[in-house]
Design a protein around this motif. Structure first.
Motif, PDB file in Angstrom:
ATOM      1  N   LEU A  20      -1.650  -0.288  17.303  1.00 51.84           N
ATOM      2  CA  LEU A  20      -1.101  -0.622  15.991  1.00 51.84           C
ATOM      3  C   LEU A  20       0.299  -0.041  15.878  1.00 51.84           C
ATOM      4  O   LEU A  20       0.490   1.175  16.003  1.00 51.84           O
ATOM      5  N   SER A  21       1.275  -0.898  15.657  1.00 48.65           N
ATOM      6  CA  SER A  21       2.667  -0.452  15.578  1.00 48.65           C
ATOM      7  C   SER A  21       2.869   0.526  14.437  1.00 48.65           C
ATOM      8  O   SER A  21       2.215   0.449  13.393  1.00 48.65           O
ATOM      9  N   ASP A  22       3.804   1.449  14.624  1.00 49.69           N
ATOM     10  CA  ASP A  22       4.157   2.397  13.571  1.00 49.69           C
ATOM     11  C   ASP A  22       5.244   1.860  12.651  1.00 49.69           C
ATOM     12  O   ASP A  22       5.802   2.599  11.848  1.00 49.69           O
ATOM     13  N   ILE A  23       5.567   0.592  12.788  1.00 47.55           N
ATOM     14  CA  ILE A  23       6.565  -0.031  11.916  1.00 47.55           C
ATOM     15  C   ILE A  23       5.863  -0.987  10.965  1.00 47.55           C
ATOM     16  O   ILE A  23       5.020  -1.792  11.369  1.00 47.55           O
ATOM     17  N   ILE A  24       6.200  -0.899   9.665  1.00 51.89           N
ATOM     18  CA  ILE A  24       5.683  -1.822   8.655  1.00 51.89           C
ATOM     19  C   ILE A  24       6.807  -2.793   8.317  1.00 51.89           C
ATOM     20  O   ILE A  24       7.879  -2.381   7.868  1.00 51.89           O
ATOM     21  N   TYR A  25       6.567  -4.075   8.532  1.00 51.54           N
ATOM     22  CA  TYR A  25       7.615  -5.081   8.343  1.00 51.54           C
ATOM     23  C   TYR A  25       7.506  -5.673   6.934  1.00 51.54           C
ATOM     24  O   TYR A  25       6.607  -6.454   6.640  1.00 51.54           O
ATOM     25  N   ASN A  26       8.426  -5.263   6.070  1.00 53.94           N
ATOM     26  CA  ASN A  26       8.484  -5.786   4.701  1.00 53.94           C
ATOM     27  C   ASN A  26       9.892  -6.329   4.483  1.00 53.94           C
ATOM     28  O   ASN A  26      10.855  -5.566   4.417  1.00 53.94           O
ATOM     29  N   ILE A  27      10.008  -7.655   4.387  1.00 58.23           N
ATOM     30  CA  ILE A  27      11.341  -8.268   4.254  1.00 58.23           C
ATOM     31  C   ILE A  27      11.583  -8.803   2.851  1.00 58.23           C
ATOM     32  O   ILE A  27      12.508  -9.587   2.633  1.00 58.23           O
ATOM     33  N   SER A  28      10.773  -8.407   1.898  1.00 60.88           N
ATOM     34  CA  SER A  28      10.990  -8.860   0.519  1.00 60.88           C
ATOM     35  C   SER A  28      12.385  -8.441   0.063  1.00 60.88           C
ATOM     36  O   SER A  28      12.783  -7.281   0.246  1.00 60.88           O
ATOM     37  N   PRO A  29      13.174  -9.351  -0.530  1.00 57.04           N
ATOM     38  CA  PRO A  29      14.546  -9.019  -0.947  1.00 57.04           C
ATOM     39  C   PRO A  29      14.565  -8.015  -2.088  1.00 57.04           C
ATOM     40  O   PRO A  29      13.725  -8.050  -2.990  1.00 57.04           O
ATOM     41  N   THR A  30      15.521  -7.111  -2.040  1.00 57.97           N
ATOM     42  CA  THR A  30      15.631  -6.071  -3.066  1.00 57.97           C
ATOM     43  C   THR A  30      17.008  -6.021  -3.727  1.00 57.97           C
ATOM     44  O   THR A  30      17.250  -5.166  -4.568  1.00 57.97           O
ATOM     45  N   GLU A  31      17.920  -6.933  -3.348  1.00 57.48           N
ATOM     46  CA  GLU A  31      19.249  -6.913  -3.954  1.00 57.48           C
ATOM     47  C   GLU A  31      19.164  -7.323  -5.429  1.00 57.48           C
ATOM     48  O   GLU A  31      18.519  -8.306  -5.770  1.00 57.48           O
ATOM     49  N   GLU A  99      -7.614   8.953   1.381  1.00 65.39           N
ATOM     50  CA  GLU A  99      -6.600   8.069   1.960  1.00 65.39           C
ATOM     51  C   GLU A  99      -5.318   8.829   2.265  1.00 65.39           C
ATOM     52  O   GLU A  99      -4.655   8.577   3.267  1.00 65.39           O
ATOM     53  N   GLU A 100      -4.980   9.785   1.412  1.00 68.91           N
ATOM     54  CA  GLU A 100      -3.774  10.573   1.647  1.00 68.91           C
ATOM     55  C   GLU A 100      -3.930  11.476   2.867  1.00 68.91           C
ATOM     56  O   GLU A 100      -2.969  11.764   3.578  1.00 68.91           O
ATOM     57  N   ALA A 101      -5.174  11.914   3.157  1.00 62.79           N
ATOM     58  CA  ALA A 101      -5.417  12.885   4.225  1.00 62.79           C
ATOM     59  C   ALA A 101      -5.543  12.255   5.609  1.00 62.79           C
ATOM     60  O   ALA A 101      -5.158  12.872   6.605  1.00 62.79           O
ATOM     61  N   VAL A 102      -6.070  11.042   5.716  1.00 62.78           N
ATOM     62  CA  VAL A 102      -6.327  10.450   7.026  1.00 62.78           C
ATOM     63  C   VAL A 102      -5.022  10.071   7.723  1.00 62.78           C
ATOM     64  O   VAL A 102      -3.984   9.885   7.084  1.00 62.78           O
ATOM     65  N   ALA A 105      -0.918   4.517  10.204  1.00 66.52           N
ATOM     66  CA  ALA A 105       0.175   3.935  10.988  1.00 66.52           C
ATOM     67  C   ALA A 105       1.322   3.548  10.060  1.00 66.52           C
ATOM     68  O   ALA A 105       1.101   3.011   8.980  1.00 66.52           O
ATOM     69  N   GLY A 106       2.547   3.860  10.464  1.00 69.39           N
ATOM     70  CA  GLY A 106       3.708   3.393   9.725  1.00 69.39           C
ATOM     71  C   GLY A 106       4.141   4.259   8.569  1.00 69.39           C
ATOM     72  O   GLY A 106       5.224   4.056   8.019  1.00 69.39           O
ATOM     73  N   ARG A 107       3.356   5.212   8.168  1.00 66.60           N
ATOM     74  CA  ARG A 107       3.745   6.131   7.095  1.00 66.60           C
ATOM     75  C   ARG A 107       2.890   7.386   7.194  1.00 66.60           C
ATOM     76  O   ARG A 107       1.718   7.327   7.574  1.00 66.60           O
ATOM     77  N   LYS A 108       3.486   8.514   6.866  1.00 69.38           N
ATOM     78  CA  LYS A 108       2.758   9.777   6.888  1.00 69.38           C
ATOM     79  C   LYS A 108       1.984   9.962   5.599  1.00 69.38           C
ATOM     80  O   LYS A 108       0.826  10.384   5.600  1.00 69.38           O
ATOM     81  N   SER A 109       2.643   9.634   4.474  1.00 79.53           N
ATOM     82  CA  SER A 109       2.022   9.801   3.153  1.00 79.53           C
ATOM     83  C   SER A 109       1.832   8.445   2.487  1.00 79.53           C
ATOM     84  O   SER A 109       2.795   7.692   2.325  1.00 79.53           O
ATOM     85  N   GLN A 114       3.819   4.214  -1.146  1.00 86.05           N
ATOM     86  CA  GLN A 114       3.554   3.316  -2.270  1.00 86.05           C
ATOM     87  C   GLN A 114       4.523   3.547  -3.437  1.00 86.05           C
ATOM     88  O   GLN A 114       4.932   2.603  -4.113  1.00 86.05           O
ATOM     89  N   VAL A 115       4.930   4.794  -3.671  1.00 81.27           N
ATOM     90  CA  VAL A 115       5.907   5.086  -4.729  1.00 81.27           C
ATOM     91  C   VAL A 115       7.255   4.445  -4.391  1.00 81.27           C
ATOM     92  O   VAL A 115       7.908   3.843  -5.258  1.00 81.27           O
ATOM     93  N   ALA A 116       7.682   4.555  -3.129  1.00 83.82           N
ATOM     94  CA  ALA A 116       8.950   3.937  -2.720  1.00 83.82           C
ATOM     95  C   ALA A 116       8.882   2.422  -2.883  1.00 83.82           C
ATOM     96  O   ALA A 116       9.840   1.785  -3.338  1.00 83.82           O
TER      97      ALA A 116
END
Length: 317
Positions: A20-31, A99-102, A105-109, A114-116
């Protein structure tokens, strides 16, 4: 090729690690061009107010006799007082402590990730709110939220292509514009009409024309841009309009994914502001169980410092 019996393969193996890749691909526009481009100011109440003024019409007959005494004085016209209600927008997150403890992939926290993500979504919400057709609302206790008037509830002076059934708002935020029933294709003449009106009524030039992708492509087809050329240095065909030069100046053409298809807004960014009563803030909510709860919340009002410095073309296909 023959398969040798008892060859041990991954089909039989146990305990294989997942790939499982450690990269999460999110291309939703944010401009958010409008929200980012306008001014910032501070609100100190839920109803934010400001004033506008205008010079009197030039008097071509202003000639006086020598030695005249004044018996009648010119009328003094008061300023116009305008206002807008603040609107509260928020995003919330609740994450179990497990969920926070386990390992993930792709994020530590999970909470941080989710806040970001919610922060970006909140900006998209506010951009949409500012550009949709919304009148101001005071709200009611415990029942109806207050709402801030959007750009479309103020622009009335410099408009073009208000088709049958459509009408401009009063211009003070108290009512939304009425959309026409027969939208038509965007033409260069419509844009020139609105730009000329802005020049007539304002001493400041607008900065940009805000459009969605459909109207951006329509502007590219304007006959004023009928010469296409090759940029030899970069070896590419230039086939778009990013700056539109007209009789009285030039404006940048900015695409915005979060505005309506039927509008093209001519914006003087100095004459719009987002007034923050409570800038967006991350709040830790009370812990009531085996979870972590967060809230992103902000309270703001749109300020139309003087709508006559901007304009619009409406009712477009």
């Amino acid at each position: 090729m023959a398969f040798v019996g008892n060859t041990f393969t991954t089909f039989d193996a146990k305990g294989l690690r997942e790939d499982l890749s450690d990269i999460i691909y999110n291309i939703s526009p944010t401009e958010t061009p409008f929200m980012t481009g306008i001014a910032r100011e501070k609100a100190t109440a839920v109803f934010h107010e400001w004033q506008t003024d205008v010079l009197e019409t030039p008097n071509g007959a202003n000639a006086q006799i020598q030695g005249d005494d004044i018996s009648a004085y010119d009328a003094v016209v008061p300023t116009v007082r305008l206002g807008n209600y603040t609107q509260i927008s928020r995003k919330t997150v609740i994450i179990s402590m497990t969920e926070e403890a386990v390992d993930k992939a792709g994020r530590k926290s999970e909470v941080g990730y989710q806040v970001a993500k919610k922060g970006k979504s909140l900006k998209r919400d506010i951009e949409t709110i500012l550009l949709q057709n919304q009148a101001r609302t005071a709200g009611t206790v415990g029942a109806t939220p207050s709402k801030t008037a959007s750009v479309l509830a103020y622009i009335k002076t410099n408009t073009a292509n208000v088709v049958a059934g459509g009408s401009n708002p009063v211009g003070d935020g108290t009512n939304a514009r009425t959309d026409g029933t027969t939208p038509v294709a965007f033409t260069e003449a419509m844009l020139q009409t609105a730009l000329a009106s802005v020049w007539t009524n304002s001493g400041d030039e607008p900065d940009y024309v805000l459009v969605n992708s459909t109207q951006k492509q329509a502007i590219t087809k304007f006959t004023g841009n009928n010469t296409r050329y090759i940029n030899a240095d970069e070896e590419k065909l230039v086939n778009s309009i990013d700056v539109y030069v007209y009789d009285f100046g030039s404006v940048e053409i900015k695409p915005d994914r979060f505005m309506r298809l039927r509008d093209a807004l001519i914006i003087n960014s100095d004459l719009w502001a987002l007034a923050w009563l409570r800038p967006i803030n991350l709040v830790d909510l009370a812990k009531t169980g085996d979870n972590e709860k967060k809230m992103l919340i902000g309270e703001y009002a749109l300020t139309a410092r003087n709508e006559a410095g901007s304009g619009a073309v409406f009712d477009l296909l």
